[in-house]
Design an enzyme around this catalytic site. Structure first.
Site, PDB file in Angstrom:
ATOM      1  N   ASN A   1       0.865  -1.189   0.000  1.00 26.70           N
ATOM      2  CA  ASN A   1       0.000   0.000   0.000  1.00 26.70           C
ATOM      3  C   ASN A   1       0.905   1.244   0.000  1.00 26.70           C
ATOM      4  OD1 ASN A   1      -1.402   2.265   1.157  1.00 26.70           O
ATOM      5  ND2 ASN A   1      -3.014   0.892   1.837  1.00 26.70           N
TER       6      ASN A   1
ATOM      7  N   GLY B   1       0.292   4.441   0.200  1.00 23.69           N
ATOM      8  CA  GLY B   1       0.006   5.456   1.219  1.00 23.69           C
ATOM      9  C   GLY B   1       0.656   5.109   2.543  1.00 23.69           C
TER      10      GLY B   1
ATOM     11  N   GLU C   1      -1.610 -13.982   2.241  1.00 21.18           N
ATOM     12  CA  GLU C   1      -3.027 -13.857   2.597  1.00 21.18           C
ATOM     13  C   GLU C   1      -3.149 -13.493   4.056  1.00 21.18           C
ATOM     14  OE1 GLU C   1      -6.874 -15.943   1.856  1.00 21.18           O
ATOM     15  OE2 GLU C   1      -5.381 -17.262   0.895  1.00 21.18           O
TER      16      GLU C   1
ATOM     17  N   ASP D   1      -0.756  -3.589   9.886  1.00 17.45           N
ATOM     18  CA  ASP D   1      -2.130  -3.996   9.561  1.00 17.45           C
ATOM     19  C   ASP D   1      -3.047  -3.012  10.261  1.00 17.45           C
ATOM     20  OD1 ASP D   1      -3.577  -6.046   8.007  1.00 17.45           O
ATOM     21  OD2 ASP D   1      -4.669  -6.261   9.882  1.00 17.45           O
ATOM     22  N   SER D   2      -3.960  -2.448   9.496  1.00 18.86           N
ATOM     23  CA  SER D   2      -4.725  -1.339  10.059  1.00 18.86           C
ATOM     24  C   SER D   2      -6.139  -1.354   9.515  1.00 18.86           C
ATOM     25  CB  SER D   2      -4.016  -0.015   9.731  1.00 18.86           C
ATOM     26  OG  SER D   2      -3.523  -0.031   8.403  1.00 18.86           O
TER      27      SER D   2
ATOM     28  N   PHE E   1      -4.655   8.899   2.473  1.00 18.03           N
ATOM     29  CA  PHE E   1      -5.061   7.788   1.606  1.00 18.03           C
ATOM     30  C   PHE E   1      -6.258   7.089   2.246  1.00 18.03           C
ATOM     31  CE2 PHE E   1      -3.455   4.130   4.057  1.00 18.03           C
ATOM     32  CZ  PHE E   1      -2.613   4.766   4.954  1.00 18.03           C
TER      33      PHE E   1
ATOM     34  N   TYR F   1      -9.390   5.816   3.865  1.00 19.27           N
ATOM     35  CA  TYR F   1     -10.601   6.435   4.423  1.00 19.27           C
ATOM     36  C   TYR F   1     -10.334   7.825   5.034  1.00 19.27           C
ATOM     37  CZ  TYR F   1     -12.451   1.653   4.076  1.00 19.27           C
ATOM     38  OH  TYR F   1     -12.850   0.415   3.633  1.00 19.27           O
TER      39      TYR F   1
ATOM     40  N   HIS G   1      -3.285   6.730  14.570  1.00 18.14           N
ATOM     41  CA  HIS G   1      -3.163   5.340  15.016  1.00 18.14           C
ATOM     42  C   HIS G   1      -1.779   4.785  14.682  1.00 18.14           C
ATOM     43  CE1 HIS G   1      -4.442   5.803  10.957  1.00 18.14           C
ATOM     44  NE2 HIS G   1      -4.429   4.518  10.661  1.00 18.14           N
ATOM     45  N   ARG G   2      -1.309   5.078  13.457  1.00 24.39           N
ATOM     46  CA  ARG G   2      -0.002   4.569  13.022  1.00 24.39           C
ATOM     47  C   ARG G   2       1.120   5.220  13.834  1.00 24.39           C
ATOM     48  NH1 ARG G   2      -1.306   4.881   8.331  1.00 24.39           N
ATOM     49  NH2 ARG G   2      -1.874   2.685   8.240  1.00 24.39           N
TER      50      ARG G   2
HETATM   51  P1  ITT Z   1      -0.738  -4.184   2.968  1.00 28.63           P
HETATM   52  O1  ITT Z   1      -1.453  -5.365   3.589  1.00 28.63           O
HETATM   53  O2  ITT Z   1       0.086  -4.554   1.770  1.00 28.63           O
HETATM   54  O3  ITT Z   1       0.029  -3.403   3.971  1.00 28.63           O
HETATM   55  P2  ITT Z   1      -3.424  -3.134   2.634  1.00 28.63           P
HETATM   56  O4  ITT Z   1      -3.953  -1.884   2.039  1.00 28.63           O
HETATM   57  O5  ITT Z   1      -4.031  -4.446   2.181  1.00 28.63           O
HETATM   58  O6  ITT Z   1      -1.852  -3.157   2.383  1.00 28.63           O
HETATM   59  P3  ITT Z   1      -4.485  -3.584   5.296  1.00 28.63           P
HETATM   60  O7  ITT Z   1      -4.888  -4.980   5.038  1.00 28.63           O
HETATM   61  O8  ITT Z   1      -3.849  -3.266   6.613  1.00 28.63           O
HETATM   62  O9  ITT Z   1      -3.478  -3.032   4.195  1.00 28.63           O
HETATM   63  O10 ITT Z   1      -5.766  -2.676   5.079  1.00 28.63           O
HETATM   64  C1  ITT Z   1      -5.955  -1.510   5.778  1.00 28.63           C
HETATM   65  C2  ITT Z   1      -6.855  -0.579   5.020  1.00 28.63           C
HETATM   66  O11 ITT Z   1      -7.368   0.371   5.986  1.00 28.63           O
HETATM   67  C3  ITT Z   1      -6.095   0.229   3.983  1.00 28.63           C
HETATM   68  O12 ITT Z   1      -6.215  -0.326   2.714  1.00 28.63           O
HETATM   69  C4  ITT Z   1      -6.724   1.599   4.086  1.00 28.63           C
HETATM   70  O13 ITT Z   1      -7.806   1.696   3.216  1.00 28.63           O
HETATM   71  C5  ITT Z   1      -7.273   1.661   5.502  1.00 28.63           C
HETATM   72  N1  ITT Z   1      -6.360   2.480   6.318  1.00 28.63           N
HETATM   73  C6  ITT Z   1      -5.372   2.053   7.142  1.00 28.63           C
HETATM   74  N2  ITT Z   1      -4.698   3.088   7.669  1.00 28.63           N
HETATM   75  C7  ITT Z   1      -5.263   4.194   7.153  1.00 28.63           C
HETATM   76  C8  ITT Z   1      -4.998   5.564   7.282  1.00 28.63           C
HETATM   77  O14 ITT Z   1      -3.999   6.028   8.020  1.00 28.63           O
HETATM   78  N3  ITT Z   1      -5.779   6.403   6.615  1.00 28.63           N
HETATM   79  C9  ITT Z   1      -6.787   5.972   5.837  1.00 28.63           C
HETATM   80  N4  ITT Z   1      -7.090   4.694   5.632  1.00 28.63           N
HETATM   81  C10 ITT Z   1      -6.334   3.801   6.287  1.00 28.63           C
END
Ligand code: ITT
Length: 211
Positions: A17, A19, A47, A76-77, A157, A159, A185-186
């Site tokens: 990701n 962002g 996965e 993971d977020s 990025f 939401y 949060h991050r």
């Molecule tokens: P990786 O697993 O490769 O890291 P991913 O996008 O699939 O990428 P996640 O499974 O952790 O990652 O999904 C988290 C989603 O939550 C992510 O795609 C964003 O849409 C959202 N998200 C997480 N942190 C965010 C933030 O700081 N601002 C906005 N949206 C966020």
């Protein structure tokens, strides 16, 4: 006690990701490590089968550390709404569909929320650092706020354009990145990670890098 990374160490940022990658690199900047993305190294995207954020972050970090032979940091977020029982939560990425379209994901959230009076929302983040020998250290952070509709702002990025953190008027999508990094949060998970596992910063070195 967790193992601490030495300055100059190469660290795989185990995310696909962009962002997230950008934010993690910005947060890491003062620690003089050498971040490289899992995408650049052509590492696979595992996965996400765990039942919580920490489990998934750990799984992603371990796969990357073992495949890349170097320490790896994974995130993971997710975004949660009180009125939706915490959804999309762990499945936040999936709500964007195969095209990872977050305009669509936000619209789905807004539709599910309808005119429900409870707009409370939060972001969660687990960060895991893994070493190729299987050792891991994991950290968690959360930021509370409320959801707005329509979305506002082009920054950030995912939401970000529909979330206003407590005490602010702007969405994460409108905010200066530095403000998001002060409260997100991050950033909260990262603070705990830095205290336990990142190189100790020399308190006499300022932002210019000079004493
Ligand atoms: P990786 O697993 O490769 O890291 P991913 O996008 O699939 O990428 P996640 O499974 O952790 O990652 O999904 C988290 C989603 O939550 C992510 O795609 C964003 O849409 C959202 N998200 C997480 N942190 C965010 C933030 O700081 N601002 C906005 N949206 C966020």
């Amino acid at each position: 006690m967790a193992r601490r990374l030495e300055p100059g160490t190469r660290v795989i940022i185990a995310t696909h990701n962009r962002g997230k990658f950008r934010e993690i690199v910005e947060l890491l900047a003062p620690y003089r490590l050498d971040p490289v993305s899992a995408g650049e190294l052509g590492l696979p995207e595992p996965e996400e089968t765990a039942e919580d954020f920490v489990g998934n972050a750990r799984l992603k970090a371990l796969v990357a550390a073992r495949a890349g032979g170097e320490a790896a940091l994974a995130d993971d977020s997710g975004f949660s709404l009180a009125a939706l029982g915490g959804a999309p939560g762990l499945y936040s990425a999936r709500w964007g569909g195969p095209a990872k379209d977050f305009a669509l994901a936000m619209r789905r959230v807004a539709e599910a929320l309808g005119d429900h009076p409870d707009r409370r929302a939060w972001f969660s983040c687990a960060l895991s650092l893994a070493w190729p020998d299987g050792e891991t250290a994991s950290f968690f952070g959360r930021v509370e706020g409320h959801a707005v509709w329509p979305p506002r702002g082009e920054r950030g990025f995912g939401y970000d354009p529909m979330f206003v953190p407590l005490g602010a008027d702007e969405t994460f999508g409108e905010m200066e990145p530095a403000r998001k990094h002060a409260i997100s949060h991050r950033a909260r998970a990262f603070e705990a990670l830095a205290a336990a596992c990142l190189p100790l910063l020399d308190p006499h070195i300022g932002e210019t890098g000079k004493r």
